[in-house]
Motif scaffolding. Structure first.
Motif, PDB file in Angstrom:
ATOM      1  N   ARG A 111       0.847  -1.196   0.000  1.00 41.07           N
ATOM      2  CA  ARG A 111       0.000   0.000   0.000  1.00 41.07           C
ATOM      3  C   ARG A 111       0.881   1.244   0.000  1.00 41.07           C
ATOM      4  N   ILE A 112       0.518   2.221  -0.810  1.00 47.05           N
ATOM      5  CA  ILE A 112       1.244   3.490  -0.835  1.00 47.05           C
ATOM      6  C   ILE A 112       0.757   4.317   0.342  1.00 47.05           C
ATOM      7  N   VAL A 113       1.666   4.631   1.275  1.00 48.96           N
ATOM      8  CA  VAL A 113       1.299   5.402   2.461  1.00 48.96           C
ATOM      9  C   VAL A 113       1.857   6.825   2.408  1.00 48.96           C
ATOM     10  N   GLY A 114       2.532   7.146   1.328  1.00 46.91           N
ATOM     11  CA  GLY A 114       3.038   8.498   1.128  1.00 46.91           C
ATOM     12  C   GLY A 114       3.494   8.663  -0.309  1.00 46.91           C
ATOM     13  N   ALA A 115       3.216   9.825  -0.876  1.00 45.11           N
ATOM     14  CA  ALA A 115       3.655  10.102  -2.245  1.00 45.11           C
ATOM     15  C   ALA A 115       3.736  11.604  -2.434  1.00 45.11           C
ATOM     16  N   ASP A 116       4.698  12.024  -3.226  1.00 40.09           N
ATOM     17  CA  ASP A 116       4.837  13.436  -3.545  1.00 40.09           C
ATOM     18  C   ASP A 116       5.572  13.538  -4.874  1.00 40.09           C
ATOM     19  N   TYR A 117       4.909  14.114  -5.863  1.00 42.85           N
ATOM     20  CA  TYR A 117       5.599  14.367  -7.124  1.00 42.85           C
ATOM     21  C   TYR A 117       4.972  15.534  -7.848  1.00 42.85           C
ATOM     22  N   GLU A 118       5.788  16.105  -8.716  1.00 42.86           N
ATOM     23  CA  GLU A 118       5.344  17.233  -9.513  1.00 42.86           C
ATOM     24  C   GLU A 118       5.991  17.136 -10.887  1.00 42.86           C
ATOM     25  N   VAL A 119       5.164  17.187 -11.915  1.00 42.23           N
ATOM     26  CA  VAL A 119       5.632  17.146 -13.302  1.00 42.23           C
ATOM     27  C   VAL A 119       5.795  18.587 -13.794  1.00 42.23           C
ATOM     28  N   ASP A 120       6.910  18.862 -14.479  1.00 38.39           N
ATOM     29  CA  ASP A 120       7.112  20.194 -15.058  1.00 38.39           C
ATOM     30  C   ASP A 120       6.008  20.473 -16.066  1.00 38.39           C
ATOM     31  N   GLU A 121       5.333  21.607 -15.907  1.00 38.14           N
ATOM     32  CA  GLU A 121       4.174  21.906 -16.746  1.00 38.14           C
ATOM     33  C   GLU A 121       4.516  22.014 -18.229  1.00 38.14           C
ATOM     34  N   GLU A 122       5.721  22.443 -18.566  1.00 36.97           N
ATOM     35  CA  GLU A 122       6.063  22.538 -19.994  1.00 36.97           C
ATOM     36  C   GLU A 122       6.147  21.174 -20.668  1.00 36.97           C
ATOM     37  N   TRP A 123       6.254  20.104 -19.875  1.00 38.94           N
ATOM     38  CA  TRP A 123       6.307  18.748 -20.424  1.00 38.94           C
ATOM     39  C   TRP A 123       4.922  18.171 -20.671  1.00 38.94           C
ATOM     40  N   LEU A 124       3.896  18.758 -20.132  1.00 38.39           N
ATOM     41  CA  LEU A 124       2.563  18.170 -20.229  1.00 38.39           C
ATOM     42  C   LEU A 124       2.139  17.917 -21.671  1.00 38.39           C
ATOM     43  N   ASP A 125       2.337  18.899 -22.531  1.00 35.63           N
ATOM     44  CA  ASP A 125       1.947  18.713 -23.938  1.00 35.63           C
ATOM     45  C   ASP A 125       2.802  17.645 -24.605  1.00 35.63           C
ATOM     46  N   ALA A 126       4.098  17.604 -24.262  1.00 29.80           N
ATOM     47  CA  ALA A 126       4.993  16.601 -24.856  1.00 29.80           C
ATOM     48  C   ALA A 126       4.608  15.187 -24.416  1.00 29.80           C
ATOM     49  N   LEU A 127       4.118  15.050 -23.174  1.00 29.69           N
ATOM     50  CA  LEU A 127       3.720  13.738 -22.679  1.00 29.69           C
ATOM     51  C   LEU A 127       2.422  13.266 -23.320  1.00 29.69           C
ATOM     52  N   LYS A 176      -4.761  11.377   3.212  1.00 24.88           N
ATOM     53  CA  LYS A 176      -5.198  12.609   2.573  1.00 24.88           C
ATOM     54  C   LYS A 176      -4.456  12.724   1.246  1.00 24.88           C
ATOM     55  N   TYR A 177      -5.215  12.924   0.168  1.00 21.06           N
ATOM     56  CA  TYR A 177      -4.659  13.076  -1.172  1.00 21.06           C
ATOM     57  C   TYR A 177      -4.966  14.489  -1.676  1.00 21.06           C
ATOM     58  N   GLU A 178      -3.973  15.135  -2.259  1.00 23.18           N
ATOM     59  CA  GLU A 178      -4.155  16.434  -2.896  1.00 23.18           C
ATOM     60  C   GLU A 178      -3.562  16.344  -4.293  1.00 23.18           C
ATOM     61  N   PHE A 179      -4.181  17.026  -5.264  1.00 21.13           N
ATOM     62  CA  PHE A 179      -3.739  16.864  -6.647  1.00 21.13           C
ATOM     63  C   PHE A 179      -4.037  18.096  -7.485  1.00 21.13           C
ATOM     64  N   GLU A 180      -3.341  18.166  -8.628  1.00 20.44           N
ATOM     65  CA  GLU A 180      -3.634  19.116  -9.696  1.00 20.44           C
ATOM     66  C   GLU A 180      -3.581  18.331 -11.003  1.00 20.44           C
ATOM     67  N   ILE A 181      -4.575  18.540 -11.856  1.00 23.51           N
ATOM     68  CA  ILE A 181      -4.675  17.826 -13.134  1.00 23.51           C
ATOM     69  C   ILE A 181      -4.764  18.846 -14.261  1.00 23.51           C
ATOM     70  N   ASP A 182      -4.011  18.586 -15.322  1.00 26.37           N
ATOM     71  CA  ASP A 182      -4.066  19.435 -16.508  1.00 26.37           C
ATOM     72  C   ASP A 182      -5.307  19.069 -17.319  1.00 26.37           C
ATOM     73  N   PRO A 183      -6.242  20.009 -17.523  1.00 31.76           N
ATOM     74  CA  PRO A 183      -7.467  19.677 -18.265  1.00 31.76           C
ATOM     75  C   PRO A 183      -7.213  19.410 -19.748  1.00 31.76           C
ATOM     76  N   GLN A 184      -6.096  19.883 -20.288  1.00 31.23           N
ATOM     77  CA  GLN A 184      -5.801  19.681 -21.715  1.00 31.23           C
ATOM     78  C   GLN A 184      -5.279  18.279 -22.029  1.00 31.23           C
ATOM     79  N   THR A 185      -4.618  17.653 -21.051  1.00 29.26           N
ATOM     80  CA  THR A 185      -4.031  16.331 -21.294  1.00 29.26           C
ATOM     81  C   THR A 185      -4.583  15.246 -20.376  1.00 29.26           C
ATOM     82  N   GLY A 186      -5.280  15.641 -19.312  1.00 29.61           N
ATOM     83  CA  GLY A 186      -5.772  14.658 -18.351  1.00 29.61           C
ATOM     84  C   GLY A 186      -4.677  14.092 -17.467  1.00 29.61           C
TER      85      GLY A 186
END
Length: 197
Positions: A111-127, A176-186
């Motif tokens: 079970r994942i009991v902790g996670a923290d990551y952030e993707v560089d926003e300029e990569w979102l379109d490339a991904l 507790k989970y917190e998130f941000e999602i790019d609406p253009q790429t999901g």
């Protein structure tokens, strides 16, 4: 006379030797078992992890899958043992060309009991990806969390930075989970999960 004495002495020594050497390690009882009190040789190979626990490799695979990162994209991987709130875990860190990732995976059950990551926003379109609605974004989040449903996700839209994003949170099973999602790429480009007391 000397021959008889010599023969008798040899026989006595041989008999003493035979009776004194019984029960040594390595002797076996009928059926191939070691006699009581004998020693059993150690197993040739011990398991890497105790029974019921996941391995380091399994923990890394869980973290990569949860992050949506291909194994070949991850580098500078660290996978160490640790504990948090009395839970033995694997503390996993890795980097990609588009972000840094930290995970805590429980040894007992994966079970994942902790996670923290952030993707560089300029990569979102490339991904890549496809545009999503807020409802679809809530389903994406719920899909990352075992036992969660889209109805459990509290989500809202933010548009202050020009690109726009969905933000939200979810509380489930002491996490507790917190998130941000790019609406253009999901794509989830900011994710945080913490075990709460």
């Amino acid at each position: 006379m000397k021959q008889i004495f010599s023969f008798g002495l040899t026989a006595a020594l041989l008999l003493a030797c035979l009776t004194g050497c019984g029960g040594q390690a390595g002797d076996t009882a009928p059926g191939g078992t070691a006699p009581s009190g004998g020693q059993t040789p150690p197993a040739s190979s011990a398991p890497e992890t105790p029974a019921g626990e996941i391995s380091r490799e399994e923990a890394l695979a869980i973290a990569l899958e949860n992050a949506g990162v291909l194994e070949g994209d991850a580098y500078n991987v660290k996978n160490e043992t640790d504990s948090d709130n009395g839970i033995p875990l694997y503390d996993i860190e890795f980097e990609t060309d588009y972000g840094d990732y930290d995970f805590e995976v429980a040894m007992a059950d994966g079970r994942i009991v902790g996670a923290d990551y952030e993707v560089d926003e300029e990569w979102l379109d490339a991904l890549g990806g496809n545009p999503v609605t807020a409802e679809e974004a809530a389903s994406i989040v719920a899909g990352k969390i075992p036992g969660a449903s889209a109805a459990d996700v509290n989500i809202w839209e933010e548009s202050g930075d020009g690109r726009g994003r969905y933000e939200g949170e979810l509380f489930l099973d002491g996490m507790k989970y917190e998130f941000e999602i790019d609406p253009q790429t999901g794509r989830i480009f900011d994710w945080n999960a913490d075990l709460r007391d």
